[in-house]
Design a protein around this motif. Structure first.
Motif, PDB file in Angstrom:
ATOM      1  N   ILE A 392       0.859  -1.190   0.000  1.00  0.00           N
ATOM      2  CA  ILE A 392       0.000   0.000   0.000  1.00  0.00           C
ATOM      3  C   ILE A 392       0.889   1.232   0.000  1.00  0.00           C
ATOM      4  CG2 ILE A 392      -1.778   1.246   1.252  1.00  0.00           C
ATOM      5  CD1 ILE A 392      -2.640  -1.430   2.452  1.00  0.00           C
ATOM      6  N   SER A 393       0.743   2.084  -0.977  1.00  0.00           N
ATOM      7  CA  SER A 393       1.628   3.231  -1.154  1.00  0.00           C
ATOM      8  C   SER A 393       0.905   4.531  -0.841  1.00  0.00           C
ATOM      9  CB  SER A 393       2.150   3.264  -2.597  1.00  0.00           C
ATOM     10  OG  SER A 393       2.862   4.452  -2.833  1.00  0.00           O
ATOM     11  N   THR A 394       1.597   5.418  -0.126  1.00  0.00           N
ATOM     12  CA  THR A 394       1.030   6.738   0.127  1.00  0.00           C
ATOM     13  C   THR A 394       1.153   7.634  -1.106  1.00  0.00           C
ATOM     14  OG1 THR A 394       3.157   7.469   1.011  1.00  0.00           O
ATOM     15  CG2 THR A 394       1.544   6.615   2.583  1.00  0.00           C
ATOM     16  N   ALA A 395       1.930   7.171  -2.120  1.00  0.00           N
ATOM     17  CA  ALA A 395       2.109   7.969  -3.331  1.00  0.00           C
ATOM     18  C   ALA A 395       0.887   7.906  -4.251  1.00  0.00           C
ATOM     19  CB  ALA A 395       3.335   7.474  -4.095  1.00  0.00           C
ATOM     20  N   LYS A 396      -0.054   7.016  -3.938  1.00  0.00           N
ATOM     21  CA  LYS A 396      -1.265   6.849  -4.741  1.00  0.00           C
ATOM     22  C   LYS A 396      -0.942   6.692  -6.237  1.00  0.00           C
ATOM     23  CE  LYS A 396      -4.176   9.344  -1.457  1.00  0.00           C
ATOM     24  NZ  LYS A 396      -5.111  10.460  -1.234  1.00  0.00           N
ATOM     25  N   PRO A 397      -0.269   5.606  -6.601  1.00  0.00           N
ATOM     26  CA  PRO A 397       0.158   5.419  -7.986  1.00  0.00           C
ATOM     27  C   PRO A 397      -1.031   5.292  -8.927  1.00  0.00           C
ATOM     28  CG  PRO A 397       0.409   3.387  -6.735  1.00  0.00           C
ATOM     29  CD  PRO A 397       0.054   4.449  -5.751  1.00  0.00           C
ATOM     30  N   HIS A 398      -0.787   5.604 -10.182  1.00  0.00           N
ATOM     31  CA  HIS A 398      -1.796   5.487 -11.215  1.00  0.00           C
ATOM     32  C   HIS A 398      -1.592   4.188 -11.983  1.00  0.00           C
ATOM     33  CE1 HIS A 398      -2.454   9.674 -10.318  1.00  0.00           C
ATOM     34  NE2 HIS A 398      -3.439   9.761 -11.194  1.00  0.00           N
ATOM     35  N   TYR A 399      -2.684   3.623 -12.448  1.00  0.00           N
ATOM     36  CA  TYR A 399      -2.614   2.524 -13.410  1.00  0.00           C
ATOM     37  C   TYR A 399      -3.607   2.841 -14.514  1.00  0.00           C
ATOM     38  CZ  TYR A 399      -2.216  -2.052 -15.543  1.00  0.00           C
ATOM     39  OH  TYR A 399      -1.977  -3.058 -16.436  1.00  0.00           O
ATOM     40  N   CYS A 400      -3.116   2.965 -15.714  1.00  0.00           N
ATOM     41  CA  CYS A 400      -3.974   3.191 -16.878  1.00  0.00           C
ATOM     42  C   CYS A 400      -4.820   4.458 -16.713  1.00  0.00           C
ATOM     43  CB  CYS A 400      -4.857   1.968 -17.102  1.00  0.00           C
ATOM     44  SG  CYS A 400      -5.377   1.709 -18.806  1.00  0.00           S
ATOM     45  N   GLY A 401      -4.274   5.442 -16.006  1.00  0.00           N
ATOM     46  CA  GLY A 401      -5.003   6.690 -15.811  1.00  0.00           C
ATOM     47  C   GLY A 401      -5.904   6.720 -14.605  1.00  0.00           C
ATOM     48  N   PHE A 402      -6.044   5.602 -13.895  1.00  0.00           N
ATOM     49  CA  PHE A 402      -6.851   5.549 -12.668  1.00  0.00           C
ATOM     50  C   PHE A 402      -5.936   5.801 -11.472  1.00  0.00           C
ATOM     51  CE2 PHE A 402      -9.219   2.902 -15.666  1.00  0.00           C
ATOM     52  CZ  PHE A 402     -10.493   3.405 -15.525  1.00  0.00           C
ATOM     53  N   ASP A 447     -10.222  -6.954 -11.828  1.00  0.00           N
ATOM     54  CA  ASP A 447     -10.857  -5.642 -11.719  1.00  0.00           C
ATOM     55  C   ASP A 447     -10.039  -4.562 -12.428  1.00  0.00           C
ATOM     56  OD1 ASP A 447     -12.857  -6.784 -10.170  1.00  0.00           O
ATOM     57  OD2 ASP A 447     -11.948  -6.189  -8.262  1.00  0.00           O
ATOM     58  N   ILE A 448      -8.738  -4.524 -12.149  1.00  0.00           N
ATOM     59  CA  ILE A 448      -7.878  -3.489 -12.723  1.00  0.00           C
ATOM     60  C   ILE A 448      -7.729  -3.687 -14.223  1.00  0.00           C
ATOM     61  CG2 ILE A 448      -5.609  -2.394 -12.599  1.00  0.00           C
ATOM     62  CD1 ILE A 448      -5.405  -3.500  -9.697  1.00  0.00           C
ATOM     63  N   PHE A 449      -7.565  -4.947 -14.640  1.00  0.00           N
ATOM     64  CA  PHE A 449      -7.454  -5.272 -16.061  1.00  0.00           C
ATOM     65  C   PHE A 449      -8.693  -4.801 -16.827  1.00  0.00           C
ATOM     66  CE2 PHE A 449      -8.568  -8.323 -19.432  1.00  0.00           C
ATOM     67  CZ  PHE A 449      -7.481  -8.167 -20.280  1.00  0.00           C
ATOM     68  N   ALA A 450      -9.881  -5.078 -16.281  1.00  0.00           N
ATOM     69  CA  ALA A 450     -11.128  -4.708 -16.953  1.00  0.00           C
ATOM     70  C   ALA A 450     -11.282  -3.192 -17.033  1.00  0.00           C
ATOM     71  CB  ALA A 450     -12.316  -5.327 -16.229  1.00  0.00           C
ATOM     72  N   ALA A 451     -10.947  -2.495 -15.943  1.00  0.00           N
ATOM     73  CA  ALA A 451     -11.063  -1.038 -15.947  1.00  0.00           C
ATOM     74  C   ALA A 451     -10.160  -0.424 -17.011  1.00  0.00           C
ATOM     75  CB  ALA A 451     -10.716  -0.482 -14.571  1.00  0.00           C
ATOM     76  N   CYS A 452      -8.949  -0.949 -17.132  1.00  0.00           N
ATOM     77  CA  CYS A 452      -8.016  -0.427 -18.127  1.00  0.00           C
ATOM     78  C   CYS A 452      -8.499  -0.738 -19.538  1.00  0.00           C
ATOM     79  CB  CYS A 452      -6.627  -1.023 -17.894  1.00  0.00           C
ATOM     80  SG  CYS A 452      -5.343  -0.347 -18.977  1.00  0.00           S
ATOM     81  N   ALA A 453      -8.896  -1.977 -19.799  1.00  0.00           N
ATOM     82  CA  ALA A 453      -9.352  -2.368 -21.135  1.00  0.00           C
ATOM     83  C   ALA A 453     -10.533  -1.509 -21.578  1.00  0.00           C
ATOM     84  CB  ALA A 453      -9.729  -3.849 -21.153  1.00  0.00           C
ATOM     85  N   ASN A 454     -11.480  -1.275 -20.682  1.00  0.00           N
ATOM     86  CA  ASN A 454     -12.696  -0.546 -21.046  1.00  0.00           C
ATOM     87  C   ASN A 454     -12.516   0.966 -21.030  1.00  0.00           C
ATOM     88  OD1 ASN A 454     -13.656  -3.128 -21.093  1.00  0.00           O
ATOM     89  ND2 ASN A 454     -15.317  -2.801 -19.645  1.00  0.00           N
ATOM     90  N   SER A 455     -11.370   1.439 -20.560  1.00  0.00           N
ATOM     91  CA  SER A 455     -11.105   2.878 -20.575  1.00  0.00           C
ATOM     92  C   SER A 455     -10.799   3.366 -21.982  1.00  0.00           C
ATOM     93  CB  SER A 455      -9.925   3.215 -19.657  1.00  0.00           C
ATOM     94  OG  SER A 455      -8.689   2.810 -20.241  1.00  0.00           O
ATOM     95  N   GLN A 456     -10.259   2.464 -22.816  1.00  0.00           N
ATOM     96  CA  GLN A 456      -9.869   2.807 -24.196  1.00  0.00           C
ATOM     97  C   GLN A 456      -8.924   4.019 -24.219  1.00  0.00           C
ATOM     98  OE1 GLN A 456     -11.006   0.905 -27.209  1.00  0.00           O
ATOM     99  NE2 GLN A 456     -11.082  -0.398 -25.406  1.00  0.00           N
ATOM    100  N   ARG A 457      -8.059   4.107 -23.210  1.00  0.00           N
ATOM    101  CA  ARG A 457      -7.066   5.180 -23.162  1.00  0.00           C
ATOM    102  C   ARG A 457      -5.851   4.756 -23.985  1.00  0.00           C
ATOM    103  NH1 ARG A 457      -8.212   6.091 -16.705  1.00  0.00           N
ATOM    104  NH2 ARG A 457      -9.741   7.778 -16.933  1.00  0.00           N
ATOM    105  N   THR A 458      -5.985   4.900 -25.275  1.00  0.00           N
ATOM    106  CA  THR A 458      -5.028   4.322 -26.215  1.00  0.00           C
ATOM    107  C   THR A 458      -3.635   4.931 -26.111  1.00  0.00           C
ATOM    108  OG1 THR A 458      -5.786   5.863 -27.926  1.00  0.00           O
ATOM    109  CG2 THR A 458      -6.842   3.694 -27.851  1.00  0.00           C
TER     110      THR A 458
END
Length: 486
Positions: A392-402, A447-458
């Motif tokens: 758990i990081s206090t830096a609040k990392p991003h994944y795929c824009g989330f 969960d994370i995989f689905a959020a990224c795939a459906n974001s379409q953040r190409t």
């Protein structure tokens, strides 16, 4: 000693809730043993959780306070607004039929518009069906009239005539067309760990809610104490916006459609909530899902949305390569699980990746008739991996824009996608639609995989690592399971 609950509750809309009932036999106390002190790297997932939590935390109790009360199921709005009505071949998108002239035609839950259409065909007097975003299926007779939905939250309702072809009902939103980037149609998770500080959203949906079901087990052990699957509770992170099912013993279980309850099981309406390692065992999910009842209807476990969850549970459990079947106490592999419990489905791809913490498995399972696929993530199965779960990081990392994605889970998925996805892309391209599933860590990865795939953040590099291009669906050859990685 009770630990005060300090989990922030994100504002959520008030959803309807269906009360379910199950009559499972009871909660079995489990003795957790490592059979061989010389056991190599791979260890039973339940043993990892048991020893790690016993050694690190002792007995953990979450304390909270607040109100209570359950909303009753409410019907869909009937006011008209033409802005969301679009014709999709035989189906009507953003419109529904209504007159309520079929005796005893109650609202049911169905897995897809095609299932709702088939339900209409099997119901005397049915002429029209309407399939709602939360899985609700409402049937109507010849005199029903077409109405427009009144809000964007129901803009994905699909309606049609009993004469619609199966192929029309199969052409649903969320299924990418050939040549498009692939998306995840639904997610089914079991005891999944929270994945982000804010609920992940399905950006491909107008409602921002995922299809599918998140389940976790809980048992009221006293007047003010509730034991809960430790995996769903321990890190305090939020879960995605997806229909949620809290499975209980010998009393009504709770189901929230739509966005579900991303903050649960961190309830604020109880005095004590205990983390229970034994309830993380998938056996309890099979027992409870297999005996569900809705309003005392004994065949509720066969309702499509929950039957789908029961079937996917076999894959989430089998993902650990080889497990001991509790009935026979004999080892059974993922390939044997599919052959024995999921007729008509077959293993078509398997990837093993050394992520330093573990050798992790990802599977692709295809339905022989529909050509739909299930992408399966393996859960925690080594001690190194367990401690990665605490990243758990206090830096609040991003994944795929989330923002605020769990550092350990995001890092694990990045590795798997960078090195594993190139081998999976050719197979994913041949799936009509893709659902993902997983238990524990596997559920969080899904969960994370689905959020990224459906974001379409190409333009995002993590999206680029995991993206695949939709091709022409085709039946893939069955493969033999790879050698057990341990």
């Amino acid at each position: 000693m009770a630990v005060p609950l300090r989990a922030p509750m994100a504002p959520l809309r008030e959803d309807s809730m269906i009360q379910l009932d199950n009559d499972a036999d009871g909660h079995d106390d489990m003795m957790l043993l490592l059979e061989d002190p010389q056991q190599p790297r791979r260890v039973k997932p339940l043993a990892i959780a048991a020893m790690a939590f016993a050694g690190l935390f002792g007995t953990l109790v979450w304390a909270g306070r607040g109100g209570s009360g359950l909303a009753q199921l409410r019907g869909a709005p009937l006011e008209a607004m033409a802005a969301y009505a679009i014709e999709v071949e035989c189906l009507k998108l953003g419109q529904y039929y209504f007159l309520d002239d079929i005796p005893n035609a109650l609202r049911t839950l169905q897995a897809s518009p095609a299932n709702c259409l088939e339900h209409c065909r099997q119901t005397p007097g049915c002429a029209y069906f309407s399939f709602w975003p939360d899985g609700g299926c409402i049937l109507q007779g010849d005199n029903a009239t077409l109405h427009n939905v009144s809000s964007s939250s129901n803009s994905e309702v699909l309606s049609g005539h009993i004469g619609c072809a199966d192929s029309d009902a199969a052409s649903t939103p969320g299924v990418a067309a050939s040549g498009d980037h692939g998306t995840v149609y639904a997610i089914y998770t079991y005891g999944a760990c929270g994945s982000s500080t804010q609920p992940l959203q399905d950006l491909s949906s107008p409602t921002k809610d995922f299809r599918g079901l998140r389940t976790y087990t809980e048992t009221r052990t006293g007047a003010a104490t509730t034991a809960t699957d430790v995996g769903a509770l321990f890190n305090g992170f939020a879960h995605p916006r997806v229909p949620t099912l809290a499975l209980r013993w010998n009393e009504p279980s709770d189901y929230w459609p739509g966005a579900g309850k991303p903050e649960l099981p961190l309830h604020a309406d109880e005095t004590n909530r205990v983390m229970d390692v034994g309830m993380h065992n998938m056996k309890h999910y099979f027992d409870r899902l297999g005996r569900l009842q809705i309003a005392n209807i004994s065949h509720a476990s066969q309702d499509p949305i929950f039957k789908e969850a029961y079937d996917h549970a076999w894959l989430a459990w089998g993902a650990y390569e080889q497990q001991k079947l509790w009935v026979s106490q004999k080892d059974i592999t993922m390939e044997e699980v599919i052959d024995r419990f999921l007729p008509g489905k077959m293993l078509v791809s398997q990837i093993q990746e050394n992520t330093l913490e573990a050798i992790d498995n990802m599977y692709l399972v295809q339905d022989e008739k529909t050509l739909d696929c299930v992408f399966v993530f393996e859960g925690t199965h080594t001690f190194h991996e367990f401690f990665g779960n605490l990243g758990i990081s206090t830096a609040k990392p991003h994944y795929c824009g989330f923002g605020g994605v769990h550092k350990g889970y995001g890092g694990k998925l990045s590795w798997l996608m960078k090195y594993g996805m190139p081998k999976l892309r050719p197979s994913l391209a041949k799936c009509r639609q893709v659902t993902c599933t997983g238990h524990s860590l596997g559920g969080a990865l899904c969960d994370i995989f689905a959020a990224c795939a459906n974001s379409q953040r190409t333009e995002n590099h993590q999206f680029q690592n995991q993206m695949w291009t939709k091709g022409t669906p085709e039946l893939m050859p069955k493969m033999k399971q790879l050698r057990i990685s341990s």
